[in-house]
Design a protein around this motif. Structure first.
Motif, PDB file in Angstrom:
ATOM      1  N   ARG C 127      14.366  13.972  -9.490  1.00 29.57           N
ATOM      2  CA  ARG C 127      14.490  14.069  -8.033  1.00 29.57           C
ATOM      3  C   ARG C 127      15.833  13.546  -7.546  1.00 29.57           C
ATOM      4  O   ARG C 127      16.458  12.720  -8.195  1.00 29.57           O
ATOM      5  CB  ARG C 127      13.407  13.202  -7.366  1.00 29.57           C
ATOM      6  N   SER C 133      10.091   8.553  -1.619  1.00 26.01           N
ATOM      7  CA  SER C 133       9.587   7.707  -0.533  1.00 26.01           C
ATOM      8  C   SER C 133      10.362   6.393  -0.549  1.00 26.01           C
ATOM      9  O   SER C 133      11.072   6.083  -1.503  1.00 26.01           O
ATOM     10  CB  SER C 133       8.097   7.449  -0.718  1.00 26.01           C
ATOM     11  N   GLY C 135       9.482   3.282  -0.922  1.00 26.50           N
ATOM     12  CA  GLY C 135       9.158   2.388  -2.017  1.00 26.50           C
ATOM     13  C   GLY C 135       9.682   2.900  -3.348  1.00 26.50           C
ATOM     14  O   GLY C 135      10.107   2.125  -4.209  1.00 26.50           O
ATOM     15  N   GLN C 136       9.659   4.211  -3.500  1.00 21.30           N
ATOM     16  CA  GLN C 136      10.172   4.793  -4.745  1.00 21.30           C
ATOM     17  C   GLN C 136      11.668   4.546  -4.879  1.00 21.30           C
ATOM     18  O   GLN C 136      12.164   4.187  -5.943  1.00 21.30           O
ATOM     19  CB  GLN C 136       9.862   6.306  -4.769  1.00 21.30           C
TER      20      GLN C 136
ATOM     21  N   THR D  39       4.605   7.877   5.184  1.00 22.26           N
ATOM     22  CA  THR D  39       5.750   8.329   5.959  1.00 22.26           C
ATOM     23  C   THR D  39       5.614   9.807   6.305  1.00 22.26           C
ATOM     24  O   THR D  39       5.930  10.237   7.422  1.00 22.26           O
ATOM     25  CB  THR D  39       7.054   8.086   5.162  1.00 22.26           C
ATOM     26  N   THR D  40       5.126  10.575   5.364  1.00 25.84           N
ATOM     27  CA  THR D  40       4.973  12.002   5.611  1.00 25.84           C
ATOM     28  C   THR D  40       4.039  12.248   6.801  1.00 25.84           C
ATOM     29  O   THR D  40       4.292  13.123   7.634  1.00 25.84           O
ATOM     30  CB  THR D  40       4.441  12.701   4.343  1.00 25.84           C
ATOM     31  N   GLN D  82      11.325   4.059   8.595  1.00 20.78           N
ATOM     32  CA  GLN D  82      11.213   3.074   7.508  1.00 20.78           C
ATOM     33  C   GLN D  82      12.556   2.379   7.265  1.00 20.78           C
ATOM     34  O   GLN D  82      12.596   1.185   7.030  1.00 20.78           O
ATOM     35  CB  GLN D  82      10.721   3.783   6.239  1.00 20.78           C
TER      36      GLN D  82
HETATM   37  N1  LIG Z   1      11.896  16.225  -0.215  1.00 17.60           N
HETATM   38  C1  LIG Z   1      10.926  15.897  -1.068  1.00 17.60           C
HETATM   39  N2  LIG Z   1      10.728  16.632  -2.186  1.00 17.60           N
HETATM   40  C2  LIG Z   1       9.761  16.327  -3.052  1.00 17.60           C
HETATM   41  N3  LIG Z   1       8.912  15.287  -2.906  1.00 17.60           N
HETATM   42  C3  LIG Z   1       9.065  14.510  -1.828  1.00 17.60           C
HETATM   43  C4  LIG Z   1      10.069  14.770  -0.857  1.00 17.60           C
HETATM   44  N4  LIG Z   1       9.972  13.831   0.094  1.00 17.60           N
HETATM   45  C5  LIG Z   1       8.957  13.018  -0.263  1.00 17.60           C
HETATM   46  N5  LIG Z   1       8.400  13.412  -1.423  1.00 17.60           N
HETATM   47  C6  LIG Z   1       7.268  12.798  -2.124  1.00 17.60           C
HETATM   48  O1  LIG Z   1       6.176  12.763  -1.248  1.00 17.60           O
HETATM   49  C7  LIG Z   1       5.383  11.628  -1.506  1.00 17.60           C
HETATM   50  C8  LIG Z   1       5.021  10.948  -0.200  1.00 17.60           C
HETATM   51  O2  LIG Z   1       6.179  10.397   0.356  1.00 17.60           O
HETATM   52  P1  LIG Z   1       6.080   9.398   1.576  1.00 17.60           P
HETATM   53  O3  LIG Z   1       7.479   9.110   1.973  1.00 17.60           O
HETATM   54  O4  LIG Z   1       5.172   9.957   2.598  1.00 17.60           O
HETATM   55  O5  LIG Z   1       5.421   8.129   0.890  1.00 17.60           O
HETATM   56  P2  LIG Z   1       5.016   6.753   1.550  1.00 17.60           P
HETATM   57  O6  LIG Z   1       3.548   6.695   1.522  1.00 17.60           O
HETATM   58  O7  LIG Z   1       5.689   6.601   2.850  1.00 17.60           O
HETATM   59  O8  LIG Z   1       5.610   5.743   0.468  1.00 17.60           O
HETATM   60  P3  LIG Z   1       6.412   4.376   0.664  1.00 17.60           P
HETATM   61  O9  LIG Z   1       5.406   3.326   0.921  1.00 17.60           O
HETATM   62  O10 LIG Z   1       7.040   4.183  -0.677  1.00 17.60           O
HETATM   63  O11 LIG Z   1       7.375   4.562   1.751  1.00 17.60           O
HETATM   64  C9  LIG Z   1       6.165  10.756  -2.466  1.00 17.60           C
HETATM   65  O12 LIG Z   1       5.561  10.835  -3.731  1.00 17.60           O
HETATM   66  C10 LIG Z   1       7.529  11.374  -2.500  1.00 17.60           C
HETATM   67  O13 LIG Z   1       8.089  11.282  -3.784  1.00 17.60           O
END
Ligand SMILES: Nc1ncnc2c1ncn2[C@@H]1O[C@H](COP(=O)(O)OP(=O)(O)OP(=O)(O)O)[C@@H](O)[C@H]1O
Ligand SMILES: Nc1ncnc2c1ncn2[C@@H]1O[C@H](COP(=O)(O)OP(=O)(O)OP(=O)(O)O)[C@@H](O)[C@H]1O
Ligand code: MOO
Ligand SMILES: [Mg+2]
Ligand SMILES: [Mg+2]
Lengths: 228, 232, 357, 357, 228
Positions: C127, C133, C135-136, D39-40, D82
Motif C-alpha cells: 500500500r 488508516s 493507526g496503520q 474513519t471511513t 484524525q
Molecule cells: N485508499 C485506500 N485504499 C485501500 N485501503 C484503504 C484505503 N483507505 C483506507 N483503507 C483501509 O480501510 C480500512 C479502514 O480504514 P479506516 O481509516 O476507516 O480505519 P480506522 O478504523 O479509522 O483505523 P485507525 O484507528 O487506525 O485510524 C483500513 O484497513 C485501511 O487500510
C-alpha cells in the motif's frame, strides 16, 4: 521525404536540446535548492536575475552572447589568449547559448518543487541514516519529480523551437550549428514552402510523440500532495 | 575544396540554384548560411568562419572593407533588387496610385524601412505618391522584419497587398500569380546588393574563382531570371 | 554509560532550558503537558535543531558541543515522529526498507519479517501511505525506525493513535526489543499506564524545564509530584515469580515485604517482574479482611500523608519491609481509620488491578 | 430524530458494510481496532466518500440516497480529522475564523473567545501551524470545528495527542457544549475512559462490520463483548446528587439500589450525574466489611458469570435493585466465596475509582 | 533618451504582456485544475498538446497563426462572415498570439501547483462550509501561490522578449502592434549598436525592477511544504 541536410538539422536539434537540457538540470539543481531554502535577502535579486534572459528578444540576447563568446569578447578572447578557439559558431557555443536562454524555464519549476518538498521528509530521511546526497536522490528528487519533468520538458521543447539565439551565435552552419528551426526558416526564405511545412510537421509530430511517451511514463508515478 | 558563404535571406533561393550548378561544374562544395544582412554582418565582425558574404545592400560590405575585414578588390554588385507591388488576388493595378489611395484594402505590407532595403524603396515610392503619411497615420502599414515576412503576410491574405521583391513572386517559369505592378526605377534609389570576400577566407583562390563564375553569363542569366537586374 | 545533554532553545514565547542525565540503558519517559517541550527535546537529541549552547554526549562520545556537530544521519538512532511522517511516494515496503538498507548488514539486529508481523503490517506492504488508516501509518513508522537497529531510540507518542488491543500487542514487543538490543529509549507518552509499564526512568517537564527526574519507582512514589500526575500516582514493585497455581491460573509474586497473586505468568519460577500498583487501587484496613474477593493483603506501615489533587482525597505512603506503596483514600476514611504516620495497617490490593502481562 | 445510515465501501482488502441508527442527540462512540473502519464511517457521514449504495438520513432530511447527494459544504457538520489538518498558510486565528465566518451570524452559537480560552489557545493565535506542538495543533482543530456551531459533530480521536490534564480540562467543555447545542456527536476514541465518560451510545466495529451496538449502559454491561473490551469492562450508573459533606469534601450520589460517596461535586442537590464503575474496581465480599477505607458497600445479587480475557479472571454481573454492576475477580475468589447466580453479596467499590468530575 | 516611437513601443509591450498574461491565467486555471486531477487517459494527450506551441520556431508559429486568424483562416474567416473584421495585425490578434505562445509557461506551473495542493485541505475546507468556488480562492490559490507567480512571471517576461510570433501576426504597426523587442532588433540590424544597447538596457532594467518588486512581495508569504 527529408533532404539529408534537413535530417542532419533535426539530429543537431535534438542533440542540442538533449545536451543543453541535461547540463542545465545538473547545474541548476544546486542553485534552485539554494534559492528554495535560503533566507538571505540576495535571493530576490538572484530570482530576478535568473528571469532576465527571457525579457530580451532572442536575437538580441544572441547578439550579446556573440559579443561575449566571440574572439573579441571576454570569454572568447580569454580562450583565444590561452590557445583555445573562441566559442562562437561552434556546437559548444550553441549549447551555452541555449542553456542561458532556457535558464528561467529550468530554475523556476525546480525552485518551486524544492520549496514544496518541505523539511520534514528530509528530517525523517536523515534519522534513517540517509546522507545529504542520498536524501537528495531518494527523497527530494522523487518528491520534486513533477518539477524536474516540467523543467526538462520546457527547456527541451523551447530549445527545439528557439531560433533567434541560435542563429546569432551558431551562424547557421549546416551539420554543425544548423538546427531544424533554422532549416525551416531557410526553406521559407527560399520560398520553398512545401519543404518548410513538411519539416515543421515532422518536428511537431516527433515532439508530440516524445511528449506523449514522457507524460505517459509520468502517469505511473504516485502523485504526492501537501497535507495528504 | 569547400566554400562557406553567408547570404542575405532574400538571395538564398537564387544562390541555392547557382551553388548547385557550380558544384556540378567544379566539384567544389558550397555551403550556404542564410540570415538577415544585419545579423550576418554582426557575426562576421565577431569571427564567423565565412569566405564570402552576399549582402542585401552595399553599406555592410563597405563597412567590412573599411574595418579591414574584407578584401576591397573583391567587392562588386551582384544584383539590383527589383521591388514590386503585389497581391495574390485579382486587383486592378492599372492605376496604382488610385488603388493605393483607395479603400479597396485594409492593410498594406512592406519590409521595415529601418533595416530592409526593399522597405526603403517602398517608403520612397509611397512618399512619391504622397500617400505615406496618411497610410501610416491610419495604421494600415504592416512592416515585416524581412522581405520574406512581408511576402508571407500578403500570401496569407491577411494583408491584401504590399511591396515585395520581384524575385519572390516570380515562379520557375517566370510567371507571376495574382496581380502586380513593377514601379519605375525613378521612384526609388537602386537596391544595390554587393558581395565581398572576407579577409579571413581560408581559400581565397577558390573564393575568387566562384566570384568570377557569378559574373559569368550563365550565372547572371539565372540571377536575372530569378527577378533581379544585373548591372554590367 | 549515559546520555548527558544540555539543551537551550529560545523560541520567543517558549524557552527550553534543560540539563538531562539519561541512563544509557532502559526506557526514559518524558512526561509533561502539551507544549512543555517534549518533542523539542527529542529533536535536539536527534540533531534536528542545531543550536549554540547545546551539549550532547552519548555513552562517552561527543555528539554535539561548541564547534562540533555530528550530522543526524551519522547518529545511530531511531526516531518515531509524533506524526507518522511516512514517505508519501513510497509503498509501505519501501518505507520500511528505507532505513534498513542504509544500515550495514553486520549491524542489523532487527528482523524484517518478525517486525512486520508483530506490528500487524503483513497485508499492507504494497500500500501507499495514503491508503492506510491512522493507526496503520503509526505502526509503519514504528517499524521503520526499529528496522534501523538503532543504538538510541526516540519515540514521540508512538502508540497514541492505537487501540487498546494493538497497544497490548506492541508493548511487549517493544519491551523485549529494548531489552535484547540493550539500548536506551527516550519515550514520550501521555499515558501514565504506558509510562509506568515501560519506563525505568522518568523526566517530568513543565514549560520547558525539568520539574522532576529520577528512577521510575522513586519518582512515582514521591508525594510532591505536580497535580497532573497525582491522579495516576502509584508505585512500581520489582518482584520475583515464586509459585504457579495451574488450577486457578494464578501466579504468586514475592517481593520484600509480602507477595501478591496475579493471573498466571508464563515466566519460569525465579524470573524477575515489574508490577505497577496504582494508588487508587490500594485500600487500607485496620484488620486483615476475610470473605472478600480482594486477594492481596499486605501488612504495612504508614510513612507519610500528602494532599491529592482534590481536597476529598489524600495520598498515603506506606512501606512493607522496604517496598514503598501509595494508597489514595478519602479524607473521611483517613479520619475514620485514624491513619497516621507510624501506624501499622493492612494494604489491600485488588489482584486484577496489577499491571502485569 | 435520528441518523439512519447505510454505508458500503469496497476498498479491495477492506470492505465497510454497516447499517447504523445513531440517536439524534447525545454522543455515539465508535470503538474498534486500528483499521476497522472508524474513519471511513466518519468520512461517509461527512460526504467525503461519494459512493453508490450509500443512504444517509439525518433528522428526517435525506443527505444522500440513490441519485441525491448533498454536497459536503451544505451539511451543517463539524469534523475534527484524525490528523489536525490545519491550513498551513493561515495563522491560528485565521484557521479558527475560516469556518466561523462562513456560518451566517444568526446561526452562530459558539463564542470565539470562550472556545479559544477553554482550549488554551490564547497565546497561540498569531502562530502558523508549523510553530505549534502536536497537542496544540489538535486543539486548534477541535476549536475550528466547534466554531462552525455544527448540528452534527464528527470527532476522530480528538484528544489522542493530549496530556491527561488537558483532557481533563477539555472533556467537561465538550460535554457542556453538546448538551447546550443539543446535537448528535459521533466520537471515535481508543480510550475506554473517554468513551465511558462521554458516550451515550456505543458502536463496536470489527473489520468493517458492526459487532455490537446499543445504549452505553447496556452495551458496557454485556458479558459477551469482544475480548478487546473486557479489560475495560464496567458499567455506567445514572445517579442523583443527594447530599454534600463540606467537611470531608464529599458528596453522596443516590441511585436505585444504593448510594456511593465521591469527591465533592459542584452540582446542586438533585442534579443528575453519570458515574462509571470499572469492573476491575469492584470487589465482592460475603459480609459487610468494617475498618476499611473502601467507602462504598452495596448489597447486590449475582445475576451472571462470564469468562474474562484471561482464564485467571471471571466477570460477575450483579444487580442492586435494578442497577447493574460488573465485578472482575479471580476464579479462585469465585470458588472461595462460592459466588453463584442468585447469591446475595456485598459489592465493594473504591470511592476514588469512580469516574466523576 | 528614448525616441517617442521607442517609448510607445515600450508601452505597447508592457500592455500586451499584462493583458495576455492576465487572460491566460484566468483561462488556464480551470484547464490546469482538470489536468491536475483527472484520471482520464486523455490527460497525457492534452499535456503534450499544450507544449506544442514551444517546439515550432516563433516566426513559423506566427505564420500558421496568421493563416488561422487572417481572412482566409478558420477564425478570421468566421469573424468576417459574421460581419466583424479578421484579427491579423490588430492588438487583439497580438494578444491571442502571445497567449498561444505563452500557453505552456502558464499551464505547466499551474498544473504542478494544483497537483501538490492535494485533496485533504479541500476536504477540510468543505467541512468548514466553503463552497467549491470559495475553496478555490481561499485554499487552492494561496497554496498554489508559487505556481501562479511562476506562471505569471514566465508568461510576462516571455511576452516582453519574444517577437517572432508578434511581428508576424501583429504587423509591427507603430502605436498599435509595434513592441520594444522589435525596436531593439532593428537597431542591431541597422548597425546602430548604441541605440540598441540603450533600449536593451532600459528594457532589462525595467523588467529587473519589476521582478524585484514581485519577488520581494512574494517573500512575505508563508512557504508551505509537503508533510510539514
Ligand atoms: N485508499 C485506500 N485504499 C485501500 N485501503 C484503504 C484505503 N483507505 C483506507 N483503507 C483501509 O480501510 C480500512 C479502514 O480504514 P479506516 O481509516 O476507516 O480505519 P480506522 O478504523 O479509522 O483505523 P485507525 O484507528 O487506525 O485510524 C483500513 O484497513 C485501511 O487500510
Ligand atoms: N517554530 C516555532 N516557533 C515558535 N514556537 C514554537 C515553534 N515550534 C514549537 N514551538 C513551541 O514550543 C513549545 C514546545 O513544543 P513541543 O513540540 O516541544 O511540545 P510538546 O511537549 O511536544 O507538546 P505536545 O505534547 O503537544 O506534542 C510549544 O509551546 C510550541 O508552541
Ligand atoms: O537582409 Mo534581408 O534579405 O532584407 O532580410
Ligand atoms: Mg510533541
Ligand atoms: Mg482512523
Amino acid at each position: 521525404m527529408l533532404s539529408p541536410q534537413d535530417a542532419t538539422a533535426l539530429w543537431v536539434t535534438f542533440r542540442l536540446a538533449l545536451i543543453s537540457t541535461a547540463i542545465l538540470l545538473v547545474l541548476c539543481t544546486p542553485l534552485a535548492w539554494w534559492l528554495a531554502h535560503t533566507r538571505s535577502r540576495g535571493r530576490v535579486v538572484v530570482e530576478a536575475l535568473v528571469m532576465l534572459p527571457l525579457v530580451l528578444p532572442p536575437t538580441v540576447l544572441g547578439f550579446y552572447l556573440l559579443l561575449l563568446l566571440g574572439p573579441r569578447g571576454w570569454v572568447g578572447g580569454t580562450l583565444e589568449s590561452l590557445g583555445f578557439n573562441h566559442l562562437a559558431f561552434t556546437f559548444t557555443g550553441l549549447v551555452i547559448g541555449s542553456m542561458i536562454y532556457s535558464l528561467p524555464f529550468v530554475m523556476q519549476p525546480l525552485t518551486n518543487a524544492f520549496q514544496t518538498t518541505g523539511r520534514r521528509m528530509l528530517e525523517v530521511a536523515a534519522t534513517l541514516r540517509a546522507s545529504p546526497v542520498d536524501r537528495f536522490f531518494s527523497v527530494v528528487m522523487p518528491l520534486a519529480r513533477r518539477g524536474f519533468l516540467t523543467a526538462a520538458v520546457l527547456s527541451f521543447a523551447h530549445t527545439l523551437g528557439e531560433f533567434g539565439v541560435i542563429i546569432m551565435i551558431g551562424g547557421n552552419i549546416p551539420g554543425e550549428t544548423q538546427v531544424a528551426s533554422i532549416a525551416i526558416y531557410d526553406h521559407v526564405e527560399a520560398m520553398d514552402y512545401a519543404s518548410a511545412h513538411r519539416l515543421a510537421l515532422i518536428l511537431v509530430l516527433l515532439s508530440f510523440a516524445l511528449l506523449l511517451v514522457v507524460y505517459g511514463l509520468n502517469r505511473r508515478f504516485k502523485v504526492v500532495g501537501i497535507g495528504q | 575544396a569547400e566554400l562557406r558563404v553567408a547570404v542575405a535571406a532574400n538571395f538564398l533561393g537564387t544562390l541555392q540554384q547557382l551553388a548547385a550548378l557550380y558544384e556540378e561544374e567544379t566539384g567544389d562544395r558550397v555551403t550556404l548560411s542564410a540570415g538577415s544582412s544585419g545579423a550576418l554582418y554582426a557575426q562576421i565582425v565577431n569571427g564567423a568562419p565565412f569566405d564570402l558574404f552576399f549582402s542585401a545592400d552595399a553599406a555592410r560590405p563597405a563597412a567590412l572593407v573599411e574595418e579591414g575585414l574584407a578584401d576591397p578588390a573583391s567587392r562588386f554588385t551582384y544584383a539590383l533588387g527589383v521591388p514590386v507591388l503585389w497581391s495574390d488576388s485579382v486587383m486592378d493595378m492599372g492605376d496604382p496610385r488610385a488603388l493605393l489611395a483607395g479603400d479597396s484594402f485594409r492593410f498594406l505590407a512592406l519590409a521595415d524601412p529601418r533595416n530592409a532595403p526593399y522597405g526603403v524603396a517602398a517608403q520612397q515610392i509611397l512618399t512619391a505618391f504622397d500617400l505615406w503619411d496618411a497610410l501610416d497615420r491610419d495604421r494600415r502599414l504592416v512592416r515585416g522584419q524581412t522581405i520574406t515576412q512581408t511576402y508571407s503576410q500578403i500570401a496569407s491574405g491577411a494583408a491584401e497587398l504590399g511591396f515585395v521583391a520581384l524575385a519572390q513572386v516570380k515562379d520557375a517559369d517566370g510567371r507571376i500569380a495574382g496581380s502586380h505592378w513593377i514601379p519605375p526605377a525613378e521612384l526609388y534609389d537602386p537596391i544595390t546588393q554587393d558581395v565581398v570576400m572576407l579577409a579571413r577566407a581560408r581559400n581565397p583562390d577558390v573564393a575568387r574563382q566562384f566570384l568570377d563564375w557569378i559574373r559569368s553569363e550563365r550565372a547572371t542569366g539565372i540571377i536575372e531570371a530569378a527577378g533581379y537586374q544585373v548591372s554590367q | 554509560m549515559t546520555i548527558a545533554a544540555r539543551f537551550f532553545v529560545d523560541r520567543g514565547a517558549f524557552v527550553l532550558d534543560v540539563d538531562l542525565l539519561i541512563p544509557g540503558r532502559g526506557v526514559t519517559a518524558l512526561f509533561g503537558r502539551s507544549g512543555s517541550g517534549k518533542t523539542t527535546i527529542l529533536r535536539c537529541l536527534a540533531g534536528l535543531e542545531r543550536l549554540p549552547g547545546t551539549r550532547l554526549q552519548v555513552n562517552g562520545e561527543v555528539w554535539q558541543q561548541d564547534d562540533y556537530f555530528r550530522p543526524v544521519h551519522q547518529r545511530p538512532l531511531g526516531y518515531v515522529f509524533q506524526e507518522a511522517s511516512l514517505f508519501p511516494h513510497l509503498r509501505v515496503r519501501k518505507n520500511l526498507l528505507y532505513g534498513l538498507t542504509r544500515v550495514p548488514e553486520t549491524q542489523r539486529r532487527v528482523a524484517f519479517d518478525e517486525t512486520v508481523t508483530l506490528l500487524g503490517l503483513d497485508g499492507l506492504l504494497e500500500r501507499f501511505p495514503d491508503q492506510l488508516s491512522g493507526g496503520q501509518r503509526q505502526r509503519v513508522a514504528i517499524a521503520r525506525a526499529l528496522l534501523t537497529s538503532p543504538q538510541l531510540l526516540l519515540m514521540d507518542e508512538p502508540l497514541a493513535s492505537l487501540d487498546v488491543t494493538s497497544k497490548a500487542e506492541i508493548l511487549p514487543y517493544l519491551e523485549r526489543l529494548h531489552d535484547e538490543l540493550a539500548i536506551p529509549v527516550v519515550y514520550v507518552s501521555h499515558s501514565p499506564d504506558e509510562v509506568a509499564r515501560l519506563a525505568d526512568h522518568l523526566v517530568l517537564l513543565s514549560e520547558g524545564r525539568v520539574a522532576a527526574e529520577g528512577g521510575l519507582q522513586e519518582t512515582l512514589a514521591r508525594l510532591d509530584l505536580p497535580m497532573a500526575f497525582s491522579e495516576d500516582a502509584g508505585v512500581v514493585i520489582q518482584a520475583v515469580v515464586a509459585a504457579h497455581d495451574d488450577n486457578y491460573h494464578l501466579s504468586r509474586l514475592d517481593f520484600p515485604g509480602g507477595n501478591i497473586v496475579v493471573a498466571r505468568r508464563r515466566e519460569p519460577l525465579g524470573h524477575r517482574l515489574r508490577v505497577r500498583v496504582h494508588a487508587r487501587d490500594v485500600s487500607l484496613a485496620l484488620e486483615r479482611a476475610r470473605g472478600t474477593s480482594i486477594a492481596n493483603l499486605l501488612p504495612a506501615t504508614v510513612t507519610g500523608i500528602a494532599d491529592a489533587d482534590t481536597p476529598a482525597h489524600v495520598l498515603v505512603r506506606l512501606e512493607a519491609e522496604g517496598t514503598p506503596l501509595l494508597a489514595r483514600i478519602t479524607r473521611r476514611s483517613l479520619d475514620q481509620l485514624g491513619v497516621a504516620r507510624g501506624k501499622a495497617m493492612w494494604a489491600q490490593i485488588k489482584a486484577v488491578a496489577l499491571l502485569a502481562d
